[in-house]
Scaffold this motif. Sequence first.
Motif, PDB file in Angstrom:
ATOM      1  N   ASN A 121      -3.443   9.739   2.802  1.00 14.04           N
ATOM      2  CA  ASN A 121      -4.546  10.296   2.151  1.00 14.04           C
ATOM      3  C   ASN A 121      -5.496   9.291   2.243  1.00 14.04           C
ATOM      4  OD1 ASN A 121      -4.290   8.146  -0.086  1.00 14.04           O
ATOM      5  ND2 ASN A 121      -2.306   9.637  -0.600  1.00 14.04           N
ATOM      6  N   HIS A 181       1.970   4.605  -3.254  1.00 13.68           N
ATOM      7  CA  HIS A 181       1.738   5.833  -2.956  1.00 13.68           C
ATOM      8  C   HIS A 181       3.115   6.642  -3.877  1.00 13.68           C
ATOM      9  CE1 HIS A 181       1.165   9.817  -1.092  1.00 13.68           C
ATOM     10  NE2 HIS A 181       2.473   9.923  -0.529  1.00 13.68           N
ATOM     11  N   CYS A 226       1.026  -1.114   0.047  1.00 11.50           N
ATOM     12  CA  CYS A 226       0.037  -0.164   0.121  1.00 11.50           C
ATOM     13  C   CYS A 226       1.096   1.308  -0.152  1.00 11.50           C
ATOM     14  CB  CYS A 226      -0.984  -0.019   1.109  1.00 11.50           C
ATOM     15  SG  CYS A 226      -2.120  -1.353   1.200  1.00 11.50           S
ATOM     16  N   ALA A 240      -7.030   3.883   3.900  1.00 10.46           N
ATOM     17  CA  ALA A 240      -8.100   2.786   3.925  1.00 10.46           C
ATOM     18  C   ALA A 240      -7.575   1.506   3.310  1.00 10.46           C
ATOM     19  CB  ALA A 240      -9.138   3.197   2.707  1.00 10.46           C
ATOM     20  N   CYS A 241      -6.319   1.516   2.527  1.00  9.01           N
ATOM     21  CA  CYS A 241      -5.654   0.527   2.127  1.00  9.01           C
ATOM     22  C   CYS A 241      -4.992  -0.165   3.250  1.00  9.01           C
ATOM     23  CB  CYS A 241      -4.623   0.619   0.947  1.00  9.01           C
ATOM     24  SG  CYS A 241      -3.753  -0.777   0.406  1.00  9.01           S
ATOM     25  N   GLU A 255      -7.280   7.076   0.372  1.00  6.54           N
ATOM     26  CA  GLU A 255      -7.118   6.059  -0.321  1.00  6.54           C
ATOM     27  C   GLU A 255      -6.043   4.926   0.202  1.00  6.54           C
ATOM     28  OE1 GLU A 255      -6.148   4.287  -4.884  1.00  6.54           O
ATOM     29  OE2 GLU A 255      -6.097   6.514  -4.451  1.00  6.54           O
TER      30      GLU A 255
END
Length: 200
Positions: free
Chosen positions: A167, A139, A135, A172-173, A169
Amino acid sequence: MEIAGRAPYDRAVAAPLDRFLTRAIIALVSLIAGMVLGFVLARPRAEVTELATTSQVAQAEPIAAVEPSTAEPIAPVEPPSVEPAEPEPAEPEPPSAEPPTGRFIFEIRELSGIGRTKASIRTTAIQGSGPIEACLIQHGEAARVHYQLALTRSGEVAEILRLQGVNPELDACVEAVIESWKFGPSDESSFFKLKFIWSA
């Protein structure tokens, strides 16, 4: 009349000899005469035969000379030229995805609760940290996330409190991976802080 020096019986011997010689001479003369006659008679016939042969040769039709053929010569048939097939262009190889270079670390702090040690929590975090590292790598830049976790007695993650994020996204990952972790059972609930750092 007897010749001096001959024996009385010479007459009796000479008579048959004289007859033999006479006959031999006659036969020789006859042979010579026959050969001469045959030569004389055979010569005109040979001349006639020679003349007839010469006349037949003269009367024979001359052999017609073979005229050269006026037909056009047949040109040799050349095999059809086969052009070599052009090699198909090779498909460009996809650029090799080089693994990103960076450093991934995590820290466990402020553990509270009886029955769980920092070493046991670290073991579970190491086993499940691969997806979290993925994850952070997506990025593409240096990333740092900081959470506080609450575990139940059975070892499930009961609560995730985000202390620092990047961020929505990426957060959440990371949180979806942490929720799937399973820690060992304990006599009571546990609380600790967990920090993940990716330095590109």
